[in-house]
Structures are given as structure tokens and as C-alpha cells.
Write an enzyme that holds these catalytic residues in place. Structure first.
Site, PDB file in Angstrom:
ATOM      1  N   SER A 182     116.972  88.746  44.780  1.00  4.33           N
ATOM      2  CA  SER A 182     115.960  89.151  43.805  1.00  4.33           C
ATOM      3  C   SER A 182     115.443  87.926  43.064  1.00  4.33           C
ATOM      4  O   SER A 182     116.016  86.842  43.158  1.00  4.33           O
ATOM      5  CB  SER A 182     116.554  90.143  42.803  1.00  4.33           C
ATOM      6  OG  SER A 182     117.542  89.496  42.025  1.00  4.33           O
TER       7      SER A 182
ATOM      8  N   THR B 196     111.965  85.911  36.011  1.00  6.44           N
ATOM      9  CA  THR B 196     111.286  84.787  35.381  1.00  6.44           C
ATOM     10  C   THR B 196     112.177  83.547  35.337  1.00  6.44           C
ATOM     11  O   THR B 196     111.695  82.441  35.290  1.00  6.44           O
ATOM     12  CB  THR B 196     110.866  85.154  33.953  1.00  6.44           C
ATOM     13  OG1 THR B 196     111.962  85.828  33.341  1.00  6.44           O
ATOM     14  CG2 THR B 196     109.659  86.039  33.939  1.00  6.44           C
ATOM     15  N   TYR B 197     113.505  83.788  35.368  1.00  9.26           N
ATOM     16  CA  TYR B 197     114.445  82.673  35.287  1.00  9.26           C
ATOM     17  C   TYR B 197     114.534  81.883  36.585  1.00  9.26           C
ATOM     18  O   TYR B 197     114.873  80.722  36.609  1.00  9.26           O
ATOM     19  CB  TYR B 197     115.839  83.217  34.953  1.00  9.26           C
ATOM     20  CG  TYR B 197     116.260  84.277  35.934  1.00  9.26           C
ATOM     21  CD1 TYR B 197     116.851  83.924  37.144  1.00  9.26           C
ATOM     22  CD2 TYR B 197     116.004  85.625  35.677  1.00  9.26           C
ATOM     23  CE1 TYR B 197     117.188  84.889  38.074  1.00  9.26           C
ATOM     24  CE2 TYR B 197     116.338  86.595  36.604  1.00  9.26           C
ATOM     25  CZ  TYR B 197     116.929  86.216  37.794  1.00  9.26           C
ATOM     26  OH  TYR B 197     117.245  87.173  38.717  1.00  9.26           O
TER      27      TYR B 197
ATOM     28  N   ARG C 242     115.729  82.646  40.957  1.00  7.61           N
ATOM     29  CA  ARG C 242     116.026  83.535  42.061  1.00  7.61           C
ATOM     30  C   ARG C 242     117.517  83.696  42.297  1.00  7.61           C
ATOM     31  O   ARG C 242     118.283  82.811  41.974  1.00  7.61           O
ATOM     32  CB  ARG C 242     115.432  82.956  43.347  1.00  7.61           C
ATOM     33  CG  ARG C 242     113.971  83.180  43.436  1.00  7.61           C
ATOM     34  CD  ARG C 242     113.280  82.085  44.182  1.00  7.61           C
ATOM     35  NE  ARG C 242     111.847  82.347  44.084  1.00  7.61           N
ATOM     36  CZ  ARG C 242     111.205  83.097  44.966  1.00  7.61           C
ATOM     37  NH1 ARG C 242     111.824  83.577  46.010  1.00  7.61           N
ATOM     38  NH2 ARG C 242     109.932  83.350  44.794  1.00  7.61           N
TER      39      ARG C 242
ATOM     40  N   ASP D 198     120.640  93.055  26.765  1.00 10.27           N
ATOM     41  CA  ASP D 198     119.730  93.441  27.848  1.00 10.27           C
ATOM     42  C   ASP D 198     120.420  94.379  28.834  1.00 10.27           C
ATOM     43  O   ASP D 198     120.294  94.216  30.042  1.00 10.27           O
ATOM     44  CB  ASP D 198     119.193  92.195  28.567  1.00 10.27           C
ATOM     45  CG  ASP D 198     117.935  92.515  29.398  1.00 10.27           C
ATOM     46  OD1 ASP D 198     117.304  93.564  29.152  1.00 10.27           O
ATOM     47  OD2 ASP D 198     117.598  91.727  30.293  1.00 10.27           O
TER      48      ASP D 198
END
Lengths: 447, 316
Positions: A63, A66-67, A69, A188
Site C-alpha cells: 500500500s 502520503t508518508y 510506501r 489514528d
């Protein structure tokens, strides 16, 4: 489950990847190969003593966010087992990848994961800093809650067995209790961040937003204005609370519990985006979704309500209609109706195999989805709830115990865009033919 | 656990005995013996005081809390037991350590700000050798974000990504009411804690031992109570009385300030608690000798020796 705010580019990219087919096999490896030869490095500069590709063989892409992969890998040189390697992408300045300083969220995740160790928290194997990239090597988890929920909607809806939900919830709370007693807020929690191993062990993952809350130098609000993915965001955050607490994680657990039961997010609002002035807008749609189930909060039940910045905005919401009977034993009538209706439509009563979470499930849910953060259950208290001890059942440490069917393995593909040119916005999961998951909002902070 | 010292990486990987530390440093020195001989550097405590002064100077130009400066000092100390100091530019080490510490202490500063301010603080020939041939040298720290970013990788890698540091400040605050400490005593203990980062104590002792030592020094170092000599006497008395609870009166004879009520209470608390008294005494003596060593401190000597070393290595 098409979401309200599909990032179109993610779906488009997914299709593109499929179209490119086998030529992409190389690029998974290429994502790691770009590390330059240490011999070529000029004197007086940093070279890693450990090289990722000397220790791990990358076998596919899992996956992206934004950080960066996440890749699946297997150990080399006698190191057995499977791993998930999270690669943080470096910032780019022009064509050249430059060192620009590590983001605060990567620093937090590296530091916290190095300290933490618990059976219900994802296990960090090592961190390799190599050629401007950070590689965090984690144990591999075959499943996650989002994938499990998704599996139960296809081809037709069939409920997740009540015993599995009980085990998942217990393990999740157990991990969260550990985090909170270590003064770590996760901030989160959502189905995609809760991993499940093939042995049915729940692991809380993605500590990219987590932080210590012991006597912060600044109020937590000042550090990060927006936390928690919108559907799982606690009401005190939606109302602009300046001082929030571990209770925000417990609200998210309540939302996850509800979603495991109904296979749909319970409060599926649309996120109001930050405007140009960078002031945080009132999340009206999300708040309305909560009010639609719980009714409007009242000062009697939540005395601090009036002190919230966005208290005045509550008046603009549509209150829950008078169609519901008055609540019994102080419980929220709206939630009670939602709960029994969900159990009925999910076939918990009729489907004997699935068992039923019963009235204790409702009681636990209502205490997690409590408006007032001061009254909301703590992780420690939640673990003591009769839901887990009723009927003298022992909660299994394997959430798949007694299940005949197996969940499909995490889809891992060879598809990958060339890491050097990609700048993929939002979140993408591998192997999904449509925008099912792309519809899910993500929350990442700008550092 | 992140907030539990006993399970922390700090306790598991970054606490040493004096012998272990000496061994690690000997190993580094032996990597290049000639360089060590050719480039003399000041006593480690004097050098640490220099680093501390420079970090405070840099910190003053940004809104930075003391705790970030403390964390940066611990990072520097950890780094220099893994990497020979003479192979580095200490100014880059300091700037990077502070940049990273600010992020970890949740008061992040933009890398450009840190680089810019560091260049401003350390600009010019002030930090270079005074010989005329160095007069037109460039700055000691290159105004370069990518250099700092690269060094951050080096720093984190040498510390094995173990970035959470437990400080004695927390124990000090927790003990404030238990020991009935007055504001002036707290602030004195606070500055003793600030000073202990100039010694090896953060690598030798758990933070609560440091905090208790700082309180002990604050209670006995007070100007009204005889100062340094009396404290040394008290420390000696403490170390010679294995059974403190029974022997507090005998200690009175040796150190006059033991008669102070507060000190007596403190000693009684120490005796019944689980704090390692011998470690507290050792810490206190370490800090006292730091204050003695610091009397020889000359900033210019530090600057010149560092500059000469960097020049020799071509690091400037």
C-alpha cells in the site's frame, strides 16, 4: 461503500498499474535498488552500515500513503519469515532527491516503535536509514480489519462472528491500554490501521500520528491541529477542544466496534477541508452524522460542552427526530435503536453461527460512544466490561478461533510505480479493482 | 514502555558502568592514535561545558525549552561514544542534535531556521584558530540544509533510532511535595540537573538517581548552609553510614548542615526509600568535582583546539 470524497487520482493510478502489467515487476525491486553504491559516496558523508537489500528480498507492494510506501519482503541469509517494510519517501527538490530533514511524524514513529513492545502492538524489527530513505521493517501481518470487514460484504453481507468481534475488541483494547499506560496516544485508530496476523492476533499499527502525552511542552492542540481520520474523530475534537485525552482513542474504538457489527462506518460524514486561512473549519457533516444516531449532546450530560470553540455551531444541526421512544436506564435511545436494528439487518439473531453480541455489547458500545470524554470508558475499564466476561466465556487470543472459513491473504502485487517519479496523493491499496477503499478518508499531518 | 524508564531503550542500551564507558572511548581513541596525539582536546567536562554554552546560545535565538537542550546534550554524548570526536565537525553535531531534539520534545523548528541561526551564531572567524592564516576561513558550519539533513541520518543511525530520553526534571517535580521543597530549592536542584549534562552521569545513572542527587545538593549547597565544603562533608558522611536511619545523629557531628530539618527529613526519606544511596553519593561527588573542574574553563581554549582539530582533518 463508495466514499464521499474519492481521490480520483488513486483509482486512476490503480487502473494504470494494472494496465502496465508485468513490466512493473522490476520497479518493486527498483524502489529499493536506487540506493547508491556506498563506494561512490564522497568522503565525510553518511553511508548506512546495513543495506536493506542485503537483508531482505522484496516480493511485492502492499500500500501507499502520503508518508511513502509499504512493501512485503522475506528475510535473507538465514533470517526467516515475512516482513512489511515501510519506506518513507524523501522530499524532492527539483529533480534531485535531497536531505530535507526527517518529518516529525516519521521521527515519532521511529522513536515510539523502538520503545514499545506488546503482543497487541505491531512489532518493529529494525530501522534502516539508507541513502536518504528510511526503511522501517515490521513483522508481517496477513490481515487488517478493513480487509476483514470488506470480506464480509462480499459476495453478500454475512456477519463477522460475534466471538471474533469480541476477541478483536478485547485485543484492541488490550493493546490500547498498554499504549495509554505508556503515555502514548495513538490518534489514528481505524480499521485499516488494525492489523491481524494469520494466527488471529490483533496488532495496533501505524503509529505515525502517535505521541507521548505526559506533560507536553505545548498543549497537544498546538502541535497538530487536526488528528484522527474524520469518521473516527471524537466529538470533542470536532468541537475544537484544546485539551484532549486518551479518550479520543476510545471513541475510535467505539466506531470500530460499530463498524465490525454493521460492516459500514457508523458515522460516515464528509470532511470540510481546511480553507486558505488554515483555520480549522467546523466539521458540520461529520457532527450531523453523529447527531443522527446519538441525538444532540446536552450540557446536563456533558457539562464542559459549553467551553468548546464550536459549541455555537451545534445549533445549526438538525436534531434527531422525536420518533424515538424515551431512553431506558439512561442509555441513548438513538444508539439503542441503531444497535438492535443493526443486529437484525446483519442477521445476528437469525444466524446462529454468528452468535450475538447481545445487550452487553450495546452497553459497552454506548459507554465508548459517550459524548463526554471525561465519562467515556478508559481502555482499562473497557477491558473489565461484562461484555467480555458474560456467559463465563473466555475471550480467545485468536480471533479466528472456531472459524471454518479462512480470510483471503493480503493482496500483494508486483505493480509499483517508479518510486523516483511518483508523487501519489492520498492513500492507495494494492489489488483493488474499484474505488472501494479509495473512498476512505485518510488523515495525515503536514509537518 | 515509552514513558517507563525501566522498560526503556535508555535503560536497556544507554546506561553503562564507568569501566564500560572508558573501554568504549579507549577503543575509539585507538582507531587513530596519532590523530589523538596531534589534536589535543580539552577535558571532556570542559568540552561539554563548551557544547552546553553553544547550544544555549543557539537555543536562545529560537523558542526552545531547556528540555530540548538537555535531550540534544544526551544525543551528543551518545554519539561520541560511537564516533571519534576528531572525525566530526562538532558544530554540525550540535546543530543536528538540537534540531532532532526539538522534534522529539514536540517543539519542532524548521530545518532552515536551525541552519540559519546556527550559521549566524557560529559565523566568522570567532570559532576558528586565531592565527592570521585562518582569518579568511569560511564559516564553521556550512549554510546547507542538506548537510544537516544528512547528518541527522548519521546521528539517528548511531543511536539506533532510540530517541526518547528520560530526564530527571520529571522526578524532581514529582518529589517537590513529598519532600516539601521550597521554590528556591527546586530552582537550585533544577540548575544542578541542567549542569549534570556536562558530565557522564546521564550515561551512568537512571534519571531518578540524578534528581535525588540534585535535590540533595540543592538542600546542602545553599549559600547559607556552608557551601561546597560542607556538602562534600555531608556526602562523605552519607557514604560512611550504611544504616542511615539509625545513624543520622552521628552524621550531624561531621556535617553541621545535617541539623537542618529539611536535610534530616530528606536523609530519612532516602534511608527508607528504594533509591540507591551509594549512587546518589557518587552522583553528588561527580557534580561537585564538575564545579571544581569548571573553574579552569576557558572558552577560547575550547574553540581553538576544536578549530585546530577540524583544520587538521580538513573538516572546515
Amino acid at each position: 461503500m463508495s466514499g464521499p470524497n474519492n481521490p480520483p487520482s488513486a483509482a486512476a493510478t490503480a487502473r494504470l498499474s494494472v494496465a502496465q502489467g508485468s513490466s512493473l515487476k522490476r520497479s518493486v525491486q527498483a524502489a529499493f535498488d536506487e540506493s547508491s553504491d556506498p563506494k561512490k559516496m564522497p568522503a565525510n558523508s553518511y553511508t548506512s552500515k546495513v543495506r536493506v537489500l542485503d537483508k531482505y528480498k522484496v516480493i511485492g507492494f502492499i500500500s501507499s500513503g502520503t508518508y511513502g510506501r509499504v512493501y512485503k519482503a522475506v528475510g535473507l541469509n538465514g533470517q526467516s519469515g515475512e516482513f512489511a517494510i515501510k519506506k518513507f519517501k524523501p522530499d524532492k527538490e527539483g529533480e534531485m532527491i535531497q536531505y530535507t530533514g526527517i518529518s516529525q511524524s516519521a521521527c515519532r514513529e521511529m522513536a515510539l516503535c523502538s520503545e514499545l513492545s506488546h503482543p497487541n502492538v505491531i512489532n518493529l524489527v529494525e530501522i534502516i536509514l539508507e541513502d536518504k530513505c528510511i526503511f522501517m521493517v515490521f513483522e508481517y501481518a496477513e490481515h487488517d480489519l478493513l480487509q476483514i470487514i470488506q470480506h464480509h460484504t462480499q459476495p453478500t453481507r454475512h456477519p463477522i462472528p460475534a466471538s471474533a468481534i469480541k476477541s478483536i475488541l478485547f485485543q484492541l483494547l488490550n493493546g490500547l491500554y498498554y499504549l495509554h499506560s505508556s503515555w502514548v496516544l495513538h490518534r489514528d485508530l481505524k480499521p485499516a490501521n488494525i492489523m491481524v496476523t494469520s494466527r488471529g492476533e490483533v496488532r495496533i499499527g501505524d503509529l505515525g500520528l502517535a505521541r507521548l502525552f505526559y506533560k507536553p511542552l505545548h498543549s497537544l492542540f498546538n502541535g497538530d491541529k487536526v488528528v484522527v481520520t474524520i469518521w473516527y474523530r471524537a466529538p470533542e475534537l470536532l468541537l475544537g477542544s484544546k485539551h484532549y485525552t486518551p479518550a479520543v482513542d476510545l471513541w475510535a474504538v467505539g466506531c470500530i466496534f460499530a463498524e465490525l457489527l454493521s460492516l459500514r462506518p457508523i458515522f460516515k460524514g464528509e470532511e470540510a477541508k481546511l480553507d486558505n486561512k488554515k483555520t480549522v473549519p467546523f466539521q458540520r457533516s461529520q457532527m450531523q452524522k453523529i447527531v443522527d444516531v446519538l441525538g444532540l449532546p446536552t450540557v446536563e450530560k456533558w457539562p464542559n460542552l459549553v467551553h468548546h470553540v464550536d459549541y455555537g455551531n451545534l445549533g445549526h444541526l438538525t436534531p434527531l427526530g422525536p420518533r424515538l421512544p424515551p431512553s431506558e436506564n439512561g442509555r441513548c435511545a438513538g444508539l439503542e435503536a441503531w444497535y438492535w436494528n443493526t443486529l437484525r439487518t446483519s442477521n445476528y439473531e437469525a444466524n446462529l453461527n454468528a452468535g450475538t453480541p447481545g445487550p452487553q455489547g450495546l452497553d459497552l458500545l454506548s459507554k465508548l460512544l459517550e459524548w463526554d470524554p471525561a465519562k467515556r470508558l478508559t481502555a482499562e475499564d473497557a477491558l473489565q466490561h461484562p461484555y467480555f466476561s458474560a456467559n463465563g466465556d473466555k475471550v480467545s487470543a485468536n480471533c479466528f478461533e472456531g472459524m471454518s472459513a479462512q480470510y483471503p491473504h493480503r493482496r500483494v502485487s508486483q505493480d509499483d510505480n517508479d518510486i523516483r517519479t511518483s508523487s501519489l496523493p492520498g492513500t492507495k491499496r494494492n489489488g483493488l479493482p474499484d474505488d472501494t477503499f479509495a473512498g476512505r478518508p485518510t488523515k495525515r499531518l503536514k509537518d | 514502555m515509552a514513558a517507563d524508564f525501566w522498560a526503556s531503550t535508555q535503560r536497556r542500551y544507554w546506561q553503562f558502568s564507568k569501566e564500560q564507558l572508558a573501554e568504549l572511548r579507549d577503543k575509539l581513541d585507538n582507531e587513530d592514535k596519532t590523530l589523538v596525539q596531534q589534536c589535543p582536546l580539552p577535558d571532556r567536562r570542559l568540552l561539554s561545558h563548551f557544547f552546553n554554552t553553544q547550544l544555549v546560545k543557539l537555543g536562545k535565538r529560537m523558542p526552545i525549552r531547556q528540555q530540548a537542550i538537555a535531550t540534544a546534550q544526551v544525543y551528543i554524548r551518545r554519539f561520541y561514544i560511537k564516533v571519534p570526536i576528531r572525525q566530526t565537525n562538532p558544530y554540525i553535531v550540535m546543530a543536528t542534535a538540537l534540531y532532532l531534539a526539538c522534534k522529539m520534545e514536540e517543539s519542532p523548528q524548521h530545518i532552515r531556521v536551525v541552519v540559519g541561526e546556527a550559521s549566524a551564531v557560529w559565523s566568522g572567524s570567532e570559532h576558528l584558530p586565531t592565527k592570521p592564516s585562518f582569518a579568511d576561513q569560511q564559516d564553521v558550519i556550512p549554510l546547507d540544509v542538506s548537510k544537516l539533513g544528512e547528518f541527522e541520518f548519521y546521528l539517528i543511525s548511531e543511536m539506533n533510532s532510540q530517541l526518547i530520553v528520560h530526564h530527571p526534571y520529571r522526578t524532581l517535580q514529582e518529589l517537590q511535595s513529598t519532600l516539601n521543597l521550597a521554590p528556591d530549592e527546586i530552582s537550585l536542584a533544577w540548575s544542578v540537573i541542567n549542569d549534570h549534562y556536562m558530565t557522564d552521569l546521564p550515561l551512568l545513572n537512571p534519571p531518578h538517581v540524578i534528581a535525588v542527587s540534585a535535590i540533595f545538593l540543592a538542600l546542602t549547597l545553599k549559600p547559607t548552609q556552608g557551601g561546597l565544603q560542607a556538602t562534600i562533608a555531608t556526602a562523605a558522611a552519607l557514604s560512611n553510614t550504611p544504616q542511615l536511619s539509625k545513624n543520622t545523629s552521628s552524621a550531624d557531628n561531621r556535617a553541621p548542615d545535617m541539623t537542618s530539618n529539611k536535610v534530616q527529613n530528606f536523609v530519612a526519606w532516602l534511608a527508607e526509600g528504594e533509591v540507591d544511596i551509594k549512587a546518589v553519593v557518587d552522583c553528588s561527588q561527580e557534580i561537585i568535582s564538575l564545579y571544581e573542574v569548571l573553574e579552569q574553563y576557558k572558552e577560547t581554549t575550547c574553540k581553538e583546539q576544536i578549530a585546530a582539530c577540524m583544520k587538521k582533518r580538513g573538516l572546515v
